[in-house]
Design a protein around this motif. Sequence first.
Motif, PDB file in Angstrom:
ATOM      1  N   ALA A 287      -7.188 -10.724  -3.921  1.00 11.37           N
ATOM      2  CA  ALA A 287      -7.619  -9.683  -3.326  1.00 11.37           C
ATOM      3  C   ALA A 287      -8.436  -9.398  -2.072  1.00 11.37           C
ATOM      4  O   ALA A 287      -9.767 -10.014  -2.522  1.00 11.37           O
ATOM      5  CB  ALA A 287      -6.933  -8.971  -4.034  1.00 11.37           C
TER       6      ALA A 287
ATOM      7  N   PHE B   3     -11.012  -4.330  -0.143  1.00 10.53           N
ATOM      8  CA  PHE B   3     -11.054  -3.179  -0.876  1.00 10.53           C
ATOM      9  C   PHE B   3     -12.017  -2.286  -0.395  1.00 10.53           C
ATOM     10  O   PHE B   3     -12.138  -1.433  -0.471  1.00 10.53           O
ATOM     11  CB  PHE B   3     -11.750  -3.266  -2.478  1.00 10.53           C
ATOM     12  CG  PHE B   3     -10.368  -3.846  -3.678  1.00 10.53           C
ATOM     13  CD1 PHE B   3      -9.407  -2.606  -4.108  1.00 10.53           C
ATOM     14  CD2 PHE B   3     -10.062  -4.921  -3.296  1.00 10.53           C
ATOM     15  CE1 PHE B   3      -8.102  -3.267  -4.723  1.00 10.53           C
ATOM     16  CE2 PHE B   3      -9.075  -5.632  -4.249  1.00 10.53           C
ATOM     17  CZ  PHE B   3      -8.113  -4.693  -4.996  1.00 10.53           C
ATOM     18  N   THR B   4     -13.239  -3.171   0.280  1.00  5.74           N
ATOM     19  CA  THR B   4     -14.054  -2.385   1.532  1.00  5.74           C
ATOM     20  C   THR B   4     -13.371  -3.026   2.686  1.00  5.74           C
ATOM     21  O   THR B   4     -13.739  -4.432   2.799  1.00  5.74           O
ATOM     22  CB  THR B   4     -15.854  -2.895   1.420  1.00  5.74           C
ATOM     23  OG1 THR B   4     -15.799  -2.039   0.157  1.00  5.74           O
ATOM     24  CG2 THR B   4     -16.525  -1.407   2.250  1.00  5.74           C
ATOM     25  N   ASN B   5     -13.578  -2.210   3.411  1.00  6.30           N
ATOM     26  CA  ASN B   5     -11.976  -2.875   4.676  1.00  6.30           C
ATOM     27  C   ASN B   5     -12.507  -2.351   5.915  1.00  6.30           C
ATOM     28  O   ASN B   5     -11.010  -1.123   6.161  1.00  6.30           O
ATOM     29  CB  ASN B   5     -10.985  -3.286   4.794  1.00  6.30           C
ATOM     30  CG  ASN B   5     -10.400  -4.486   5.183  1.00  6.30           C
ATOM     31  OD1 ASN B   5     -10.957  -5.126   6.251  1.00  6.30           O
ATOM     32  ND2 ASN B   5      -9.174  -4.202   4.711  1.00  6.30           N
TER      33      ASN B   5
ATOM     34  N   ASP C 254      -5.914  -1.278   4.549  1.00  5.41           N
ATOM     35  CA  ASP C 254      -5.983  -1.528   2.622  1.00  5.41           C
ATOM     36  C   ASP C 254      -6.702  -1.817   3.079  1.00  5.41           C
ATOM     37  O   ASP C 254      -6.275  -3.504   3.770  1.00  5.41           O
ATOM     38  CB  ASP C 254      -4.215  -0.922   3.090  1.00  5.41           C
ATOM     39  CG  ASP C 254      -3.943   0.185   3.244  1.00  5.41           C
ATOM     40  OD1 ASP C 254      -4.734   1.033   3.432  1.00  5.41           O
ATOM     41  OD2 ASP C 254      -2.542   0.777   4.246  1.00  5.41           O
ATOM     42  N   GLU C 255      -6.255  -2.531   1.169  1.00  4.94           N
ATOM     43  CA  GLU C 255      -6.293  -4.255   0.956  1.00  4.94           C
ATOM     44  C   GLU C 255      -4.798  -4.691   0.303  1.00  4.94           C
ATOM     45  O   GLU C 255      -3.894  -4.266   0.966  1.00  4.94           O
ATOM     46  CB  GLU C 255      -6.654  -3.874  -0.611  1.00  4.94           C
ATOM     47  CG  GLU C 255      -6.099  -3.690  -1.588  1.00  4.94           C
ATOM     48  CD  GLU C 255      -5.680  -1.909  -1.457  1.00  4.94           C
ATOM     49  OE1 GLU C 255      -4.971  -1.191  -2.334  1.00  4.94           O
ATOM     50  OE2 GLU C 255      -6.075  -1.409  -0.571  1.00  4.94           O
TER      51      GLU C 255
ATOM     52  N   ASP D 147      -2.813  -7.189  -1.783  1.00  3.69           N
ATOM     53  CA  ASP D 147      -3.678  -8.951  -3.213  1.00  3.69           C
ATOM     54  C   ASP D 147      -1.862  -9.293  -3.462  1.00  3.69           C
ATOM     55  O   ASP D 147      -1.322  -9.558  -2.887  1.00  3.69           O
ATOM     56  CB  ASP D 147      -3.751  -7.572  -4.267  1.00  3.69           C
ATOM     57  CG  ASP D 147      -2.963  -6.831  -4.649  1.00  3.69           C
ATOM     58  OD1 ASP D 147      -2.329  -6.674  -4.275  1.00  3.69           O
ATOM     59  OD2 ASP D 147      -2.672  -6.732  -5.620  1.00  3.69           O
TER      60      ASP D 147
END
Length: 434
Positions: free
Chosen positions: A349, A352-354, A368-369, A371
């Motif tokens: 993934a 999550f920090t982006n 957004d993340e 995965d």
Amino acid sequence: MPHPLPFRRALTVAAATSLLPWGTSQAADLLLDPTLTIVLDGIYYDDNANGEGDALLGETAGIFNAYDHDADHDAAGHEHGLEQGFNLRHTEISLTGGIETLFDARLNAAVYDGGDVEVEEAFLATTGLPAGLRVKAGKFYSGIGYANERHPHDWDFVDQNLPYRTLLGVHGLSDTGAQLTWKPAWDHDTRFGIEAFQGDNNERLGTEADHADDLPGRDDAPRLWTAFAKWSPDLGHDHALQLGASAAFFRSHQEFHHHGEPDEHGLDGEARLWGLDATYAFDADGTHGQGDWRVAAEYLTAEKNLEVAHHASNPGVIGQARDFTEDGFYVQATYGIAPHWEIGLRYDAVGFTNEKRGPLAGVNADYDESDRWTAAATWHISDSSRLRAQVARASVALETGREHYTQFYLQYQWRFSLGERSDPHAGHHHGHDH
């Protein structure tokens, strides 16, 4: 030990003799001990995203797709994304050898289906320095992390994991420079390393913008510095554990944006990468890998600290900060279910920090993340060939929305080696990965 092949007796090389003073009679005895390895890598690929699923993995929403950049091309412009149907990934030709007890040498060339040839690695590494020291110089893969030094034919899955592909590029971190490692004489296996690179061959971090004439000149080389540490306690013959930490500092990073803010603008500054990795291997002493386990995990976070250096319509923002942060991780495991047979599962993934941050709220952005889950089954037909089937389910955040799709891969690899030395990448699935 078998006798050297006749052609090896003739390989007294000028490069080797030049390492000794003029008139040294031993120079004629410095022989190479070469091994030639050729790896063919064929892949059949399909997905339910109109054949674009692999390309979409290089276009995930985030800090590396806010500007014109194609993640599936390297500096030479070669296409590395998989197309729907049959693909011939680059053919790897490797020549390794040693110059007596002085150096190990390696030359890796990638031959693409269009006929282009790219030098992936070309380096010398010392073998006899005191106090556990070792120096490597040339073009090579950085020693950071766990997956970075592994070539595609040495991967446990068909494709690169998402954190590496997104934050570093398909190839990982590779450049021309020098590496110094120190392995202290401790009870446990520990290695420390530092590297200095030109900073000219990077896919994602440390890049030079296409419109460089509109930006400040880049810092003098070396522009990329890295440091890493790896620790492996003694767990006995059957178990192996390695823990690692890495950092990379890119003294010069440039981007040229054509969207995200009104009109085109260029950014200049520096970038950093931090990473943690852990790997565990269990050797069950089974027949041809049966019962063997391998587990690997890495976490990476990238930061870009930039300033606006050019703006087509609003020169007043020149000098304003633009800070970008994105992270990613993967966890993967493989298990030998039967002699010559191995199954694998991976979760990877990114994002999550982006985020993108500036002095004004109007330039801030959060992404957004993305995965993916991947399952693979590998049949190690012999030490020179293997067949792998792989299925992945991806959830990819794009600038236009989120895409969910399934990917299917069928891969065949064949390796041919000639020479006394064993291929350093051969048979890795039957032993520990240190």
